[in-house]
Design an enzyme around this catalytic site. Sequence first.
Site, PDB file in Angstrom:
ATOM      1  N   ASP A 297       0.899  -1.100   0.065  1.00  0.00           N
ATOM      2  CA  ASP A 297      -0.126   0.019  -0.012  1.00  0.00           C
ATOM      3  C   ASP A 297       0.865   1.252   0.196  1.00  0.00           C
ATOM      4  O   ASP A 297       2.086   1.084   0.119  1.00  0.00           O
ATOM      5  CB  ASP A 297      -1.088  -0.056   1.161  1.00  0.00           C
ATOM      6  CG  ASP A 297      -2.267   0.836   0.714  1.00  0.00           C
ATOM      7  OD1 ASP A 297      -2.164   1.760  -0.043  1.00  0.00           O
ATOM      8  OD2 ASP A 297      -3.241   0.769   1.685  1.00  0.00           O
TER       9      ASP A 297
HETATM   10  C1  BGC Z   1      -5.080   3.117  -0.104  1.00  0.00           C
HETATM   11  C2  BGC Z   1      -5.168   2.182  -1.018  1.00  0.00           C
HETATM   12  C3  BGC Z   1      -4.831   2.975  -2.535  1.00  0.00           C
HETATM   13  C4  BGC Z   1      -3.713   3.503  -2.214  1.00  0.00           C
HETATM   14  C5  BGC Z   1      -3.196   4.086  -3.951  1.00  0.00           C
HETATM   15  C6  BGC Z   1      -4.063   4.177  -0.104  1.00  0.00           C
HETATM   16  O1  BGC Z   1      -3.859   5.185   0.575  1.00  0.00           O
HETATM   17  O2  BGC Z   1      -5.028   2.729   1.042  1.00  0.00           O
HETATM   18  O3  BGC Z   1      -6.449   1.431  -0.899  1.00  0.00           O
HETATM   19  O4  BGC Z   1      -4.970   2.082  -3.726  1.00  0.00           O
HETATM   20  O5  BGC Z   1      -3.513   4.500  -1.380  1.00  0.00           O
HETATM   21  O6  BGC Z   1      -4.058   5.685  -3.856  1.00  0.00           O
END
Ligand code: BGC
Length: 765
Positions: A297
């Site tokens: 993530d």
């Molecule tokens: C989120 C993810 C997301 C990623 C990219 C993160 O803050 O938890 O679910 O895909 O950002 O935007």
Amino acid sequence: MYYKITSLFIFFFLSSQYNSYSQNHNKNKSNQDKIIQAKVDSLIKIMTLEEKVGQMNQYNGFYDVTGPSPNEGNSKIKYDQLRSGLVGSMLNVRGVKEVRAVQKIVIEESRLGIPLIIGFDVIHGYKTISPIPLAEAASWDLKAIKKSAGVAAEEAAAAGINWTFAPMVDISRDARWGRVMEGAGEDPYLASRIAEARVTGFQGEDLSSVQTIAACAKHFAAYGFSESGKEYNTVDIGTSTLYNIVLPPFKAAADAGVKTFMNGFNELNGIPATGNSFLQREILKKRWGFDGFVVSDWASIGEMTSWGYTENLKAAAKKAVLAGSDMDMESNAYITHLLQLVKNNEVDEAILDDAVSRILKVKYELGLFDDPYKYCDEKRELTTIGSVKNKEAVLDMARKSIVLLKNENQILPLRKNGQKIALIGALANDKNSPLGSWRTAADDNSAISVLEGMQKYSGNTLSFAKGADLVIGETAFIHELNINSTDKTGFKEAIDLAKQTDVVIMVLGEHGYQSGEGRSRTSLDLPGVQQELLEEVFKVNKNIVLVLNNGRPLSITWADEHIPAIVEAWHLGTETGNAIAQVLYGDYNPSGKLPVSFPRNIGQVPIYYNYKSTGRPLAYEDKKMVFWSHYSDVENTPLYPFGYGLSYTSFKYNSLETDKKVYGTNEKVNISVTLKNTGEVTGKEVIQLYIQDLFASITRPVKELKAFKMIELKPGESKKVNFVLDKESLGFYNNEGEYMIEPGKFKIFVGGSSYTSLESNFELK
Ligand code: BGC
């Protein structure tokens, strides 16, 4: 230069293709897999260690790639790295022009010209926005959900994107957590079916088509169990919950062929998900045989240091890669430290080869090596995005997502003529909030508001009063602007209007930016002064229809006691107002069912239908006694249970039967039930089948959803509906993660919610 790579394989490719023409589809597929694997293996052989690390490195879009190239700072470093083949993927670059520009850098300037995979959070639509995922789950309509994901994929692919960070398949039982809006609710069975629908919707039949994109099951795993519903918090759950509740939707996504997984910000029982080898290597890659890749993530590799799990970024890079995180999203950990870690023999190069092989495989499957610009067609971008066809699809999804919670005195559907209707509430005239908090590429204020939707029905007199602002401003990122307004100066206008009208529609709830990532709440009441507004209007006109807009269950106990009609309309996306108006006017008969329990108050949270009996359960009848599992101040039941939702017609369940009473553990249990439409209009009902395994070596929930079917019936019509339960449905995971089926007694429950109406039983011997 990708042509160079392609030509390396031409001979091999042609001869394999010739052989495969006469073979069946499955065989073709595995041949295709072999061909791709051979290409991947050959490519890895000619890659330098630096280039391998590069494939594992993902950057956020960092500057206007269509402008002049940057000469300084972070952007210059990233730009130089793109040219040197040190970036494997980018996220948040969108639109054909931008994607083409960034792709062109690696294709034309890097040594091997390995195309980038372009990721984006296409969560519920790209520009044409579908209902938030929790709302879609309320439809229980797998075909519609799959189609909605297909529309999102088609639009995203037309904008140059080939990978979405969706579906989020995290189960959550805690409405305080803002991201409940992004999942499919509290139940592992429903969430698993929806995970399959979304994965196959995004990826389609053919991943190399220009209308499909790779999906990503996230967040692996247990992020939805963040303690006290607080964002990014500790997760500490037992193995029984992990195997039986958290993991099944991920497994379903893997079985449906999802190409990628994302790990999470959370820790699980003391180990951050990103550095969790048990989750990523043991469960995902070994036991489930997942052969796609895992992306971290956002900055979650680096965050392991904040967790106190790794001393610094280098240690974090090592833990993450060893644990099976294949791609680093924006931590800069791999690009900074992996090379050295391999050179120091702290990380085996074979680990990198495995990660890179997984990443390249998905790129090949997408067809990016055949044509890295295949998603970059300006004409397709223009004609596909925001098309009438796509708007119709999301309208259909929006109508299906609405749940009728209460309808006394048949106040709904509204009469179409001769009535004075007041529309009250800031959300009624809001074109932005309905887009939700993952509105991605949608234009601001592009949703049809409830006011606009209602105005299309011209037989009544419609007037609007805001009553009160909901938030003082609004933005995706700044918390302060989404704080509720306390200004009540608009109350008088709303009350005066309500006095003069036959029916009042009050649109209340949360702004689209009040749920989602980083939006945990400690109250589930109507935010701001909305409850007060509701009560004041009620004093002058009792004919109220409350339309809720929200991204999580709210505790609306007062409204349930006083307001005759309540419609759960979530955040429904681009076509919000049209969908709500069609339901209020009866042009669409609501059929949604809650995918989450609605609590009576926040003290009941976490609340879910598939709880364990306890040693002193509800059945401990003498409620005058205090020594049973309950609260002293509120009953145990939710306000509205999982699976609940009304229709403008009524249904009667009859004749629940099993073909036998005793079965072998390998036998199929055939169940039938008859459903009759006992009302006046045609309607759809979701027939839900639950079981209870009465005694087991690990205690089982009081009810578990095991099957459901949606049936449409005309007034007076009845239908016999069949279900089959087999060993996939009748077992459970033990604490070692082994699936078991134990002989013993079972109950079956069938009905229109988790408060079922019919009950039967059988035994497994
Ligand atoms: C989120 C993810 C997301 C990623 C990219 C993160 O803050 O938890 O679910 O895909 O950002 O935007």
